[in-house]
Write a protein that holds these residues in place. Sequence first.
Motif, short mmCIF file in Angstrom:
data_model
loop_
_atom_site.label_atom_id
_atom_site.label_comp_id
_atom_site.label_asym_id
_atom_site.label_seq_id
_atom_site.Cartn_x
_atom_site.Cartn_y
_atom_site.Cartn_z
N THR A 199 -5.01 6.03 -1.36
CA THR A 199 -4.19 4.82 -1.17
C THR A 199 -4.28 3.94 -2.41
OG1 THR A 199 -4.62 4.85 1.20
CG2 THR A 199 -3.80 2.79 0.29
N PRO A 226 -6.12 10.93 -5.54
CA PRO A 226 -6.52 9.62 -6.06
C PRO A 226 -6.04 9.42 -7.50
CG PRO A 226 -8.38 10.72 -5.01
CD PRO A 226 -7.27 11.73 -5.10
N ASP A 251 -8.11 3.19 -3.05
CA ASP A 251 -9.12 3.60 -2.07
C ASP A 251 -8.75 5.01 -1.63
OD1 ASP A 251 -10.98 3.84 -0.13
OD2 ASP A 251 -10.18 2.27 1.18
N GLY A 252 -9.43 6.01 -2.19
CA GLY A 252 -9.04 7.39 -1.91
C GLY A 252 -7.63 7.63 -2.47
N ARG A 271 -14.80 -4.41 -8.65
CA ARG A 271 -15.49 -3.22 -9.17
C ARG A 271 -16.76 -3.56 -9.94
NH1 ARG A 271 -12.40 1.50 -12.30
NH2 ARG A 271 -11.02 1.16 -10.51
N ALA A 288 -5.88 -2.16 -6.31
CA ALA A 288 -7.01 -1.41 -5.75
C ALA A 288 -6.60 0.03 -5.51
CB ALA A 288 -7.46 -2.03 -4.43
N ASP A 340 0.85 -1.19 0.00
CA ASP A 340 0.00 0.00 0.00
C ASP A 340 0.88 1.23 0.00
OD1 ASP A 340 -2.15 -1.74 0.30
OD2 ASP A 340 -2.30 -1.42 2.48
#
Length: 282
Positions: A70, A36, A67-68, A133, A65, A30
């Motif tokens: 990240t 983003p 997420d915001g 998704r 992935a 991560d």
Amino acid sequence: MAGTTAPAARSCPARFITNVEMSSGLIRLDCELDAPLPFRPGQFAMLNLADGLPLVFSRPFSILAGDGTTLSFLYRVVGRGTAALARLKPGQGLTVLGPLGRPFPTPDELEGRPAVLIGGGVGLPPVHAWFARHGRDGDTAFFGGRDGADVPWSMLDARWGVSVDRAVDVPADREAFAGVVTELVASRGDLADGRTRAVLACGPIPLLRAAARLAAARGWDCWVSLEEHMGCGYGVCKGCVVPVATAGPDGWRNATCCDEGPVFRADQIRWDRYGVPVLPTT
Ligand SMILES: Cc1cc2nc3c(=O)[nH]c(=O)nc-3n(C[C@H](O)[C@H](O)[C@H](O)COP(=O)(O)OP(=O)(O)OC[C@H]3O[C@@H](n4cnc5c(N)ncnc54)[C@H](O)[C@@H]3O)c2cc1C
Ligand code: FES
């Protein structure tokens, strides 16, 4: 056609957050970006350490992935670059160039055909991203690992079919088919209902060839995400070519995997020429 509306790439400074061991061989990385980074499943990014050392060339990784701010990747340590990723400390700088390449088709682009997602080993990220998704009732997802310890069980809920080459170290509360993942797909009675489906696959070349054969035998379309050595990641160095069919006299040409792919229609790939050295003719 896949990839016609993929987001534009940009070079982003990033800070490493954490490496999480998801299985005996697979690590989730991560990192945090300033903003983003929109991507479509199947797209990838070129990663490097911010100081450029010890990597001269950035390395390509599918985006798992976002997420915001990240962004997450899943990787296996195979050499110098991935070993350097595994040694990162929180807060250390990375560069992320992405999103790059053509993605898997969306459900709209599949025109209502249910998807059969197949991921082998480190080929999991793009199919996992697609299922997370877009996955709906009727879509099915499969993961193939070496053995139970190699499987990132916490990433795969009960909707995922799992196969292992060696049926050892499978948790008591989970099931795994013993054999290769395409045999598991072929064995599933619910997929033999005559309905036209679309296979989206990523993994080692033998898996992709088998997925393409399975799809062709059933009359399904198939898209594969290919992994080639990449120098630049955006079409300049020509270090990543794959043979694709054309109507010309030779019947094939070299396509750049990074910007014409990495996702290709399986029937576009000249599998008979894949990995065959191109020798001078004079
Ligand atoms: C579009 C794309 C997406 C990818 N996504 C992922 C991913 O999500 N997770 C992941 O772990 N890996 C992924 N890869 C492969 C990843 O880029 C390589 O594992 C990585 O570059 C190896 O770097 P290294 O310095 O550790 O290894 P090196 O020291 O450069 O090489 C070590 C060994 O790995 C082999 N290798 C290196 N690069 C590749 C490659 N691109 N394809 C096949 N074998 C290679 C070498 O031949 C050598 O045997 C992807 C590759 C591409 C092209
Ligand atoms: S990696 Fe440079 S052209 Fe594809």
